[in-house]
Design an enzyme around this catalytic site. Structure first.
Site, PDB file in Angstrom:
ATOM      1  N   PRO A   1       0.817  -1.217   0.000  1.00  0.00           N
ATOM      2  CA  PRO A   1       0.000   0.000   0.000  1.00  0.00           C
ATOM      3  C   PRO A   1       0.848   1.262   0.000  1.00  0.00           C
ATOM      4  O   PRO A   1       1.802   1.396   0.766  1.00  0.00           O
ATOM      5  CB  PRO A   1      -0.814  -0.129   1.291  1.00  0.00           C
ATOM      6  CG  PRO A   1      -0.978  -1.602   1.445  1.00  0.00           C
ATOM      7  CD  PRO A   1       0.325  -2.191   0.980  1.00  0.00           C
ATOM      8  N   CYS A   2       0.465   2.196  -0.888  1.00  0.00           N
ATOM      9  CA  CYS A   2       1.321   3.352  -1.145  1.00  0.00           C
ATOM     10  C   CYS A   2       0.718   4.672  -0.698  1.00  0.00           C
ATOM     11  O   CYS A   2       1.369   5.701  -0.787  1.00  0.00           O
ATOM     12  CB  CYS A   2       1.650   3.432  -2.634  1.00  0.00           C
ATOM     13  SG  CYS A   2       0.192   3.700  -3.674  1.00  0.00           S
ATOM     14  N   GLN A   3      -0.525   4.663  -0.210  1.00  0.00           N
ATOM     15  CA  GLN A   3      -1.177   5.940   0.077  1.00  0.00           C
ATOM     16  C   GLN A   3      -0.388   6.786   1.074  1.00  0.00           C
ATOM     17  O   GLN A   3      -0.376   8.007   0.998  1.00  0.00           O
ATOM     18  CB  GLN A   3      -2.597   5.711   0.622  1.00  0.00           C
ATOM     19  CG  GLN A   3      -3.539   5.102  -0.393  1.00  0.00           C
ATOM     20  CD  GLN A   3      -3.595   3.586  -0.269  1.00  0.00           C
ATOM     21  OE1 GLN A   3      -2.595   2.948   0.058  1.00  0.00           O
ATOM     22  NE2 GLN A   3      -4.750   3.018  -0.540  1.00  0.00           N
TER      23      GLN A   3
END
Length: 355
Positions: free
Chosen positions: A84-86
């Site tokens: 996950p990159c948020q």
């Protein structure tokens, strides 16, 4: 080579490996995958041949919370994941490891410390490289090195791998293999090798968006008269943007494109541009007010999948199993670009690092 795909989404890593297998470059076999989004898992399961002994790990946090689960995984040689990159994204709050989603890297570490696969390939947003003045990436590198991995990384642009989308992502490769002194892991070298090979592969490849855009689509994909002026606007006195349509190399797909942002963030195309295969571009001659009177549409889910290197059938198969357009747009925006992963793995195989 046996492979474990974490944060699988719609299986960008797996798709690249399936094509490498089909192209007789190297045989890959997936032993398991993790995915928490049920809609993404539906798309995944209807588009890949899932062996009966393959482990569906589900929520990686729950799975790794019990070390017995990790130990029960079959032996594998390659672990992949677009974690996950948020929390690292320019569009997010950039809180990094201070937020739960940013902790997902450490769930990868939980598995690596027990299973010690020979190779690891991870993907994230470009901003990870400089996040927190470089300390976040340095921490990731240090954690991997602390358990015996050599670590390499670079920024890859999807548009350099024959998919017409400007999409910059960091790829991190780690291995316990003995590395030759002259080994280099750079996007430039890998793109050069891919350029020599891609036409011989089973990959989809396109040079401009016009090879992706369909001539006739359902009316629901066309912008309403009410919304066109807003999406085409260049912003207000407090926020200025260049909201152009008809980009031959698409802007990066986002997980929230179904919400329809301004044209400075999302991709919109006028019908005359589409039907003329890009030869007619009213952007060159018309004002924004004039453009707003033209039939303009957004990408379809099938086109979004194609821009990431997946067959359009992937989206259609998911639709036939009840996955709505909104979920498909999110899945395309979150996916890794298949051609980039193929190119990296092909390069590593050619360099005799993966064997």
């Amino acid at each position: 080579m046996k492979h474990l795909e974490l944060f699988a989404g719609i299986g960008g890593f797996r798709r690249a490996m399936d094509v490498l297998t089909n192209d007789h470059i190297m045989d890959f076999h997936c032993v398991g995958y993790s995915e928490i989004d049920p809609k993404a898992e539906t798309t995944y399961r209807v588009n890949y041949i899932i062996d009966k002994d393959e482990i569906a790990m589900g929520d990686i946090v729950a799975f790794t919370s019990d070390k017995k689960n990790i130990k029960s995984l079959p032996k594998f040689d390659l672990l992949t994941g677009g974690f996950p990159c948020q929390t690292f994204s320019m569009m997010g709050n950039q809180t990094g490891f201070d937020e739960d989603r940013g902790q997902m890297f450490f769930r990868i570490m939980d598995i690596l410390m027990v299973k010690k696969p020979k190779c690891v390939l991870l993907e994230n947003v470009k901003n990870l490289w400089n996040h927190d003045k470089g300390r976040t990436f340095a921490r990731i590198k240090s954690e991997l090195e602390s358990i015996g991995y050599h670590v390499y990384a670079d920024i890859f642009n999807t548009a350099d791998f024959h998919l017409p989308q400007t999409r910059n992502r960091i790829l991190i490769f780690a291995t316990t293999a003995k590395i030759p002194r002259n080994f280099q892991f750079t996007a430039k070298l890998i793109a050069e090798e891919f350029d020599k090979k891609y036409k011989e592969t089973s990959l989809a490849h396109y040079e401009t968006i016009n090879e992706v855009l369909k001539q006739d689509v359902e009316s629901k994909y066309f912008l309403s008269e009410r919304i066109k002026p807003t999406l085409l606007a260049d912003g207000s006195s407090k926020f200025k943007s260049k909201s152009d349509i008809n980009m031959k190399i698409a802007r990066p797909l986002t997980a929230t494109m179904h919400k329809m942002h301004r044209a400075c963030q999302d991709n919109y195309y006028s019908q005359d541009f589409i039907t003329s295969h890009g030869k007619v571009n009213p952007v060159d001659t018309m004002t924004k007010e004039e453009l707003a009177k033209l039939p303009i549409r957004k990408l379809t889910p099938e086109e979004a999948f194609m821009l990431q290197g997946f067959p359009s059938e992937f989206a259609n198969n998911a639709k036939s199993h009840g996955v709505a357009d909104g979920s498909l747009y999110k899945q395309a925006g979150n996916a890794v670009s298949v051609n980039v992963i193929y190119a990296v793995l092909y390069y590593l195989i050619k360099c005799n690092i993966i064997k």
